[in-house]
Design an enzyme around this catalytic site. Structure first.
Site, PDB file in Angstrom:
ATOM      1  NE  ARG A   1       4.138   6.546   1.635  1.00 17.03           N
ATOM      2  CZ  ARG A   1       4.392   5.314   2.020  1.00 17.03           C
ATOM      3  NH1 ARG A   1       4.861   4.423   1.153  1.00 17.03           N
ATOM      4  NH2 ARG A   1       4.163   4.943   3.249  1.00 17.03           N
TER       5      ARG A   1
ATOM      6  CG  ASN B   1       8.284  -2.275   0.097  1.00 15.20           C
ATOM      7  OD1 ASN B   1       7.825  -2.434   1.233  1.00 15.20           O
ATOM      8  ND2 ASN B   1       8.835  -1.142  -0.304  1.00 15.20           N
TER       9      ASN B   1
ATOM     10  CE1 TYR C   1       9.072   4.841   2.915  1.00 16.64           C
ATOM     11  CE2 TYR C   1       7.524   6.671   2.975  1.00 16.64           C
ATOM     12  CZ  TYR C   1       8.014   5.502   3.509  1.00 16.64           C
ATOM     13  OH  TYR C   1       7.459   4.972   4.645  1.00 16.64           O
TER      14      TYR C   1
ATOM     15  CD  GLU D   1      10.310  -7.770   5.411  1.00 16.47           C
ATOM     16  OE1 GLU D   1      10.238  -8.931   5.899  1.00 16.47           O
ATOM     17  OE2 GLU D   1      10.221  -6.744   6.106  1.00 16.47           O
TER      18      GLU D   1
ATOM     19  N   PRO E   1       0.792  -1.227   0.000  1.00 13.80           N
ATOM     20  CG  PRO E   1      -0.084  -1.082   2.136  1.00 13.80           C
ATOM     21  CD  PRO E   1       0.557  -2.044   1.187  1.00 13.80           C
ATOM     22  CG  ASN E   2      -0.158   4.333   1.367  1.00 16.49           C
ATOM     23  OD1 ASN E   2      -1.132   4.904   0.887  1.00 16.49           O
ATOM     24  ND2 ASN E   2      -0.196   3.753   2.553  1.00 16.49           N
TER      25      ASN E   2
ATOM     26  CB  ALA F   1       1.611   0.151   6.107  1.00 13.05           C
TER      27      ALA F   1
ATOM     28  NE  ARG G   1      10.694   5.621   8.317  1.00 14.78           N
ATOM     29  CZ  ARG G   1       9.654   5.494   7.479  1.00 14.78           C
ATOM     30  NH1 ARG G   1       9.618   4.490   6.593  1.00 14.78           N
ATOM     31  NH2 ARG G   1       8.676   6.365   7.523  1.00 14.78           N
TER      32      ARG G   1
HETATM   33  C1  DQA Z   1       8.366   0.829   3.549  1.00 13.12           C
HETATM   34  C2  DQA Z   1       8.509   1.032   5.058  1.00 13.12           C
HETATM   35  C3  DQA Z   1       7.186   0.860   5.760  1.00 13.12           C
HETATM   36  O1  DQA Z   1       7.340   1.062   7.161  1.00 13.12           O
HETATM   37  C4  DQA Z   1       6.172   1.862   5.245  1.00 13.12           C
HETATM   38  O2  DQA Z   1       4.909   1.637   5.835  1.00 13.12           O
HETATM   39  C5  DQA Z   1       6.064   1.876   3.770  1.00 13.12           C
HETATM   40  C6  DQA Z   1       7.283   1.727   2.958  1.00 13.12           C
HETATM   41  C7  DQA Z   1       9.666   1.130   2.787  1.00 13.12           C
HETATM   42  O3  DQA Z   1       9.779   0.694   1.641  1.00 13.12           O
HETATM   43  O4  DQA Z   1      10.556   1.801   3.327  1.00 13.12           O
HETATM   44  O5  DQA Z   1       5.007   2.120   3.204  1.00 13.12           O
HETATM   45  O6  DQA Z   1       8.033  -0.539   3.304  1.00 13.12           O
END
Ligand code: DQA
Length: 148
Positions: free
Chosen positions: A21, A77, A26, A101, A13-14, A80, A110
């Site tokens: 973003r 990946n 990122y 992963e 997601p996202n 979240a 973080r």
């Molecule tokens: C993420 C790290 C996660 O904590 C976060 O929720 C993401 C991106 C990363 O690629 O750094 O959406 O997976």
């Protein structure tokens, strides 16, 4: 190409928002940019990629289940869902396919809630903190593993 050389690439997601973003966290590379770099590396390594981004946990679980039929490994990946999803972990474990992963950011540097990954114990390994290179390193690691 046969299933033995096909790898499922999943973006959680996202990650569709990459580029705009939180660029301080990122970076500015878009998801399309990451997918293009992965495609170029896949061609070099002689593997085929099947790529999906979804904001939905169920769609990711469905894709993982589907990989059993025609993929040899999973590069993921979970975004979240890394920190929340027993369902994605169980799906990866059920496939018994090698999974790597990856994370763009260093999840261990973080917020405390990001340091726990439900997936990591059932993955071959985790690559975190190298920006888009995390994906490329992960793909190389998976292909090396398949060729062993
Ligand atoms: C993420 C790290 C996660 O904590 C976060 O929720 C993401 C991106 C990363 O690629 O750094 O959406 O997976």
């Amino acid at each position: 190409m046969t299933a033995a050389r096909r790898i499922l690439v999943l973006h959680g997601p996202n990650l569709n928002l990459l580029g705009t973003r939180e660029p301080g966290v990122y970076g500015s590379t878009t998801l399309q940019g990451i997918n293009e770099s992965l495609a170029a590396l896949a061609a070099e390594l002689g593997v085929e990629l099947r790529t999906l981004q979804s904001n939905s946990e169920g769609a990711l679980v469905d894709a993982i289940q589907g990989a059993v039929a025609d993929c040899a490994a999973i590069l993921i990946n979970p975004a979240a869902y890394t920190h929340t999803s027993v369902a994605i972990r169980d799906a990866v474990a059920a496939t018994a396919l090698p999974a790597v992963e990856v994370h763009l950011s260093n999840i261990h540097a973080r917020e405390a809630f990001r340091t726990h990954s439900y997936l990591a114990p059932v993955a071959v390994g985790q690559i975190s903190g190298f920006g888009p290179d995390s994906y490329l390193l992960g793909l190389r690691a998976l292909v090396n593993r398949l060729e062993k």
